[in-house]
Design a protein around this motif. Structure first.
Motif, PDB file in Angstrom:
ATOM      1  N   LEU A  40      -6.643   1.104  -5.205  1.00 32.99           N
ATOM      2  CA  LEU A  40      -5.266   1.424  -4.815  1.00 32.99           C
ATOM      3  C   LEU A  40      -5.244   2.338  -3.590  1.00 32.99           C
ATOM      4  O   LEU A  40      -4.420   2.140  -2.687  1.00 32.99           O
ATOM      5  CB  LEU A  40      -4.517   2.066  -5.985  1.00 32.99           C
ATOM      6  N   HIS A  41      -6.126   3.292  -3.522  1.00 34.13           N
ATOM      7  CA  HIS A  41      -6.237   4.141  -2.321  1.00 34.13           C
ATOM      8  C   HIS A  41      -6.537   3.272  -1.092  1.00 34.13           C
ATOM      9  O   HIS A  41      -5.933   3.437  -0.035  1.00 34.13           O
ATOM     10  CB  HIS A  41      -7.366   5.172  -2.467  1.00 34.13           C
ATOM     11  N   ALA A  76      -3.475   1.151  -0.158  1.00 36.90           N
ATOM     12  CA  ALA A  76      -2.404   1.990   0.396  1.00 36.90           C
ATOM     13  C   ALA A  76      -2.724   2.473   1.802  1.00 36.90           C
ATOM     14  O   ALA A  76      -1.830   2.577   2.643  1.00 36.90           O
ATOM     15  CB  ALA A  76      -2.149   3.181  -0.528  1.00 36.90           C
ATOM     16  N   VAL A  86      -0.680  -3.363  -2.783  1.00 36.65           N
ATOM     17  CA  VAL A  86      -0.390  -2.198  -3.624  1.00 36.65           C
ATOM     18  C   VAL A  86       0.415  -2.634  -4.853  1.00 36.65           C
ATOM     19  O   VAL A  86       0.104  -2.242  -5.983  1.00 36.65           O
ATOM     20  CB  VAL A  86       0.350  -1.105  -2.811  1.00 36.65           C
ATOM     21  N   SER A  89      -2.837   7.835  -3.989  1.00 37.44           N
ATOM     22  CA  SER A  89      -2.641   6.701  -3.083  1.00 37.44           C
ATOM     23  C   SER A  89      -1.395   6.920  -2.219  1.00 37.44           C
ATOM     24  O   SER A  89      -1.368   6.500  -1.059  1.00 37.44           O
ATOM     25  CB  SER A  89      -2.551   5.391  -3.866  1.00 37.44           C
TER      26      SER A  89
END
Length: 155
Positions: free
Chosen positions: A82-83, A86, A98, A119
């Motif tokens: 997710l990081h 994003a 995302v 994120s």
């Protein structure tokens, strides 16, 4: 990785040609399979992290939903898929990626990297940050309520 390894071919497929089909073929090669947990670069990014940063939705689904790779796996900097999604420079696909990770794969919006960033904090576009902020606030509020209100601001 050496240019003939599955790791190198996977990275090349996603970073040079953006062809998900080629990346999936490498993942599914019965003769020389790619280990989905193996780091692909010096930052410790795995196939999932690279796929997330390039918006490779089919590859993400294959890894998480079919192969059981943890959506919360981290690279050497503590960044989850997710990081990576994003913070992706692929602005056009970042929000879609995302949303897939949060809504279909149950990625934790409260996960923090080694710098303590969520994120949302590393989000590269206003659209991504606008999507993540209410999700993060909702989850943080839920955590506080589950802890008997500890952490909630009075008023």
């Amino acid at each position: 990785p050496a240019s003939s390894t599955p790791q190198h071919r996977f990275l090349a497929a996603l970073t040079s040609t953006h062809v998900e089909h080629a990346a999936l073929s490498i993942l599914n090669d019965p003769h020389e399979p790619l280990d989905p947990y193996a780091p692909l670069n010096q930052r410790g990014m795995t196939a999932l992290h690279v796929a997330a940063s390039h918006g490779a939705l089919t590859v993400i689904r294959e890894l998480i939903l079919r192969r059981g790779v943890s959506v919360e796996s981290v690279d050497a900097e503590g960044m989850t898929s997710l990081h990576h999604a994003a913070s992706s420079a692929q602005i056009s696909s970042a929000l879609i990626t995302v949303k897939l990770l949060v809504e279909e794969c149950n990625a934790n919006v409260l996960s923090r990297n080694s710098r303590g960033q969520t994120s949302y904090d590393v989000g590269s576009s206003q659209a991504v940050r606008g999507y993540l902020l209410p999700k993060q606030l909702q989850q943080e509020t839920k955590v506080c309520l589950d802890n008997g209100g500890v952490g909630l601001v009075p008023g």
